[in-house]
Design a protein around this motif. Structure first.
Motif, mmCIF file in Angstrom:
data_model
loop_
_atom_site.group_PDB
_atom_site.id
_atom_site.type_symbol
_atom_site.label_atom_id
_atom_site.label_comp_id
_atom_site.label_asym_id
_atom_site.label_seq_id
_atom_site.Cartn_x
_atom_site.Cartn_y
_atom_site.Cartn_z
ATOM 1 N N ASP A 280 45.118 -16.812 -51.478
ATOM 2 C CA ASP A 280 44.082 -15.965 -51.413
ATOM 3 C C ASP A 280 43.773 -15.792 -52.887
ATOM 4 O O ASP A 280 44.495 -14.954 -53.667
ATOM 5 N N GLU A 281 42.413 -15.890 -53.376
ATOM 6 C CA GLU A 281 41.805 -15.693 -54.666
ATOM 7 C C GLU A 281 41.730 -14.165 -54.856
ATOM 8 O O GLU A 281 42.343 -13.849 -55.972
ATOM 9 N N LYS A 282 41.600 -13.320 -54.133
ATOM 10 C CA LYS A 282 41.366 -11.824 -54.468
ATOM 11 C C LYS A 282 42.767 -11.435 -54.722
ATOM 12 O O LYS A 282 42.932 -10.640 -55.631
ATOM 13 N N SER A 283 43.808 -11.822 -53.998
ATOM 14 C CA SER A 283 45.178 -11.403 -54.280
ATOM 15 C C SER A 283 45.613 -11.824 -55.666
ATOM 16 O O SER A 283 46.220 -11.044 -56.178
ATOM 17 N N ILE A 284 45.480 -12.970 -55.886
ATOM 18 C CA ILE A 284 45.677 -13.708 -57.240
ATOM 19 C C ILE A 284 45.198 -13.082 -58.541
ATOM 20 O O ILE A 284 45.770 -12.643 -59.358
ATOM 21 N N VAL A 285 44.012 -12.988 -58.252
ATOM 22 C CA VAL A 285 42.962 -12.022 -59.395
ATOM 23 C C VAL A 285 43.722 -10.702 -59.555
ATOM 24 O O VAL A 285 43.631 -9.944 -60.449
ATOM 25 N N TYR A 286 44.156 -10.109 -58.421
ATOM 26 C CA TYR A 286 44.682 -8.478 -58.601
ATOM 27 C C TYR A 286 45.935 -8.535 -59.467
ATOM 28 O O TYR A 286 46.121 -7.898 -60.178
ATOM 29 N N LEU A 288 46.902 -10.954 -61.619
ATOM 30 C CA LEU A 288 46.716 -11.327 -62.943
ATOM 31 C C LEU A 288 46.180 -10.158 -63.705
ATOM 32 O O LEU A 288 46.594 -10.180 -64.772
ATOM 33 N N LYS A 289 45.445 -9.191 -62.991
ATOM 34 C CA LYS A 289 45.041 -8.074 -63.675
ATOM 35 C C LYS A 289 46.061 -7.186 -64.334
ATOM 36 O O LYS A 289 45.902 -6.458 -65.513
ATOM 37 N N ARG A 290 47.161 -7.217 -63.715
ATOM 38 C CA ARG A 290 48.483 -6.253 -63.954
ATOM 39 C C ARG A 290 49.045 -6.979 -65.357
ATOM 40 O O ARG A 290 49.849 -6.092 -66.221
ATOM 41 N N PHE A 291 48.601 -8.380 -65.784
ATOM 42 C CA PHE A 291 49.133 -8.806 -66.867
ATOM 43 C C PHE A 291 47.844 -8.964 -67.929
ATOM 44 O O PHE A 291 48.249 -9.737 -68.839
ATOM 45 N N ARG A 292 46.639 -8.399 -67.595
ATOM 46 C CA ARG A 292 45.616 -8.599 -68.446
ATOM 47 C C ARG A 292 45.332 -9.803 -68.577
ATOM 48 O O ARG A 292 44.955 -10.497 -69.619
ATOM 49 N N LEU A 293 45.225 -10.713 -67.736
ATOM 50 C CA LEU A 293 44.793 -12.019 -67.505
ATOM 51 C C LEU A 293 43.730 -12.266 -66.575
ATOM 52 O O LEU A 293 43.581 -11.597 -65.554
ATOM 53 N N LYS A 294 43.071 -13.492 -66.647
ATOM 54 C CA LYS A 294 41.921 -13.784 -65.869
ATOM 55 C C LYS A 294 42.138 -15.197 -65.347
ATOM 56 O O LYS A 294 42.855 -16.060 -65.879
ATOM 57 N N ARG A 295 41.520 -15.437 -64.043
ATOM 58 C CA ARG A 295 41.792 -16.812 -63.460
ATOM 59 C C ARG A 295 41.589 -17.873 -63.991
ATOM 60 O O ARG A 295 42.453 -18.919 -64.290
ATOM 61 N N TYR A 296 40.399 -18.045 -64.814
ATOM 62 C CA TYR A 296 39.915 -19.267 -65.869
ATOM 63 C C TYR A 296 40.525 -19.126 -67.365
ATOM 64 O O TYR A 296 39.640 -19.914 -68.056
ATOM 65 N N CYS A 375 47.766 -28.125 -70.961
ATOM 66 C CA CYS A 375 46.733 -26.822 -70.855
ATOM 67 C C CYS A 375 46.174 -27.003 -69.577
ATOM 68 O O CYS A 375 45.258 -28.049 -69.502
ATOM 69 N N PHE A 376 45.996 -25.754 -68.603
ATOM 70 C CA PHE A 376 45.022 -25.800 -67.546
ATOM 71 C C PHE A 376 44.309 -24.599 -67.592
ATOM 72 O O PHE A 376 44.466 -23.694 -68.247
ATOM 73 N N HIS A 377 43.246 -24.813 -66.591
ATOM 74 C CA HIS A 377 42.255 -23.644 -66.945
ATOM 75 C C HIS A 377 41.633 -22.871 -65.835
ATOM 76 O O HIS A 377 40.838 -22.301 -65.383
ATOM 77 N N ASP A 378 42.750 -23.136 -64.490
ATOM 78 C CA ASP A 378 42.437 -22.606 -63.370
ATOM 79 C C ASP A 378 43.576 -22.082 -62.609
ATOM 80 O O ASP A 378 44.576 -23.053 -62.421
ATOM 81 N N PHE A 379 43.940 -20.842 -62.765
ATOM 82 C CA PHE A 379 45.239 -20.196 -62.546
ATOM 83 C C PHE A 379 45.562 -20.809 -60.912
ATOM 84 O O PHE A 379 46.793 -21.104 -60.610
ATOM 85 N N LEU A 380 44.495 -20.857 -60.055
ATOM 86 C CA LEU A 380 44.848 -20.824 -58.688
ATOM 87 C C LEU A 380 45.587 -22.517 -58.339
ATOM 88 O O LEU A 380 45.799 -22.694 -57.363
#
Length: 513
Positions: A280-286, A288-296, A375-380
């Motif tokens: 679930d993208e929304k869950s993962i993005v949530y 990541l925010k705790r670590f001050r990171l973004k999906r891409y 190195c990758f560019h999409d956390f999902l």
């Protein structure tokens, strides 16, 4: 509160009690009563006190558990008594009784204070201060990675040379106080969920004895209690008290969500990403925010192989803390008995000389190995790069030069390994390359590697000879020889033929004779 016989023996220490027999010093008693000859019924959960002289002419049946004051005890027929403690006739019977009554009252009040603290959601520091009131030595509460949650108690003697000295050093990984063998032995006790507190003697502090117990809630390790006999030796009674504190802390953790979460893996979403393609993208993005990171963002995934991660996640926790100290703010988790670290390239440019030196320092210091994804560019898409780093970690275990391996350096081996699972490798190789492999001449085997490097460098003699560490003329000689053996003009090859030759060399170099 029921008191174990060992605790009562400690309370009677000034009277020099002698334990003549007992089924167990862990036997617990609800009450302390004065034994009278008029008793017609006794309770096996009560400890009775009597003077030996008064028992000489007694016609009643003696209770199962007794403290007898006096030297005439040897003349008594006490075969039916299961617990028997003797105190010298020089002791005052009333003083003994009062001492035991006071002890029972004190422990009941102490236990009640802990129960009230649990009901009132008292902070862990204050709760541990109450718990430590009945301990002779200071106590510390740790999480699974040996990070201190709270401490209590005072020091009557110096703590120098003990683990307490290290507790006060900011950022010190307390697991380093123990050897790997000791950590393994302690982890076995955790895994077996040993209920009773136990003693041990660490190599780094052979002057003292250490005591530990573990707090389990719903099959989950939530904390560890630790003591060192700095003020006084450990007695069986003190270990029983530690066991009771452990039970009360279990209740505390069950009713205080804020503290039970300390032991939980806050990166469970990593496991979900690795195992489930439809994350679930929304869950993962949530998360990541705790670590001050973004999906891409740009990421690397590092897979660590530790000396102790072959047994359990519990054993990995001390290594998690060590790695996290080097890569603070990154995402770290345990998966499939491996430690996974996900770092942002912007924060930790892992391919830079400085970061590579830091990584190597960490790995050598703690005897770890590491595989690093591209190195990758999409956390999902994390699951793909876990596979890469996992394979690279396996390769690093066989590298005597460096304790880490980038996936770019071993992807060819990975490709060949994957192919070997579905086809017999010689089927997809050029037959002339296979014949070179079968040659018993050492130089002819070297020709395969020369050909691969030469073709991979676009047939550029300068760059290929540099990688092979050969003189340009030597490489020219070998390339001419390869052309004669293969009956090919290597300067006039189709793209398909170049790929086939490179691929054949890659495969053949992995095939054992």
């Amino acid at each position: 509160m029921e008191l174990a016989l060992s605790i009562l023996m400690d309370e009677l220490e000034t009277f020099e009690p002698v334990l003549l027999k007992a089924l167990s010093t862990k036997t617990k008693f609800r009450h302390i009563h004065l034994f009278r000859d008029t008793l017609t019924e006794t309770d096996n959960r009560t400890l009775y006190i009597a003077e030996a002289a008064s028992l000489l002419n007694s016609r009643t049946v003696f209770p199962e558990n007794m403290i007898v004051i006096g030297d005439e005890i040897l003349s008594l027929k006490l075969e039916s008594v299961e617990t028997l403690v003797q105190i010298s006739s020089e002791a005052d019977c009333d003083a003994v009784i009062q001492k035991l009554f006071d002890a029972c009252n004190d422990y009941s009040l102490w236990d009640e204070k802990m129960m009230i603290a649990i009901l009132n959601n008292t902070g862990i520091e204050d709760f541990l201060k109450i718990a430590a009131e009945k301990l002779h030595n200071p106590i510390a509460l740790f999480d699974n990675s040996l990070t201190v949650i709270a401490t209590a108690g005072s020091f009557l003697n110096s703590a120098i040379g003990t683990i307490w000295e290290k507790i006060n050093i900011p950022g010190y990984p307390l697991a380093d106080f123990f050897t790997l063998q000791e950590q393994q032995e302690l982890s076995v006790k955790m895994l077996k969920q040993v209920e009773d507190p136990y003693l041990y003697h660490p190599v780094l502090d052979q002057r003292h004895t250490y005591a530990s117990s573990h707090i389990w809630v719903d099959q989950k390790l939530c904390g560890n209690l630790g003591l060192v006999n700095i003020n006084a030796p450990f007695t069986e009674g003190q270990l029983q008290i530690l066991g009771h504190i452990t039970d009360q802390l279990t209740r505390y953790f069950k009713t205080n969500d804020a503290y039970i979460h300390i032991a939980e893996n806050q990166t469970h979403f990593i496991k979900h990403l690795i195992e489930d393609e439809s994350a679930d993208e929304k869950s993962i993005v949530y998360h990541l925010k705790r670590f001050r990171l973004k999906r891409y963002d740009n990421y690397y995934l590092l897979c660590f192989v530790c000396p102790m991660t072959g047994s359990s996640e519990i054993e990995s926790m001390s290594f998690v803390k060590r790695i996290n100290q080097y890569y603070n703010g990154s995402i770290i988790s345990v998966y499939d008995q491996k430690i996974i670290l996900i770092i942002s390239e912007a924060v930790y440019p892992i391919q830079s000389p400085v970061e590579l030196a830091r990584l190597e320092e960490l790995l050598l210091k703690y005897e770890m190995n590491c595989g690093i994804s591209i190195c990758f560019h999409d956390f999902l898409e994390l699951r793909h790069y876990y596979v890469q780093s996992h394979f690279a970690a396996k390769i690093s275990l066989n590298d005597d030069q460096k304790p880490f391996c980038f996936y770019e350096a071993c992807y060819q081996e990975h490709l060949v390994e994957l192919l070997s699972r579905s086809v017999d490798l010689p089927v997809i190789c050029d037959p002339e390359i296979l014949n070179l492999k079968k040659s018993e001449e050492e130089h002819e085997n070297e020709l395969i590697h020369c050909l691969r490097v030469y073709l991979q460098h676009g047939r550029n003699l300068s760059s290929a000879s540099k990688e092979l560490n050969l003189h340009r003329n030597t490489l020219i000689y070998r390339i001419d020889k390869i052309g004669r053996i293969l009956k090919l003009n290597l300067n006039h090859l189709s793209e398909e033929k170049i790929f086939f030759l490179i691929f054949s060399c890659m495969v053949v170099e992995t095939i054992r004779n």
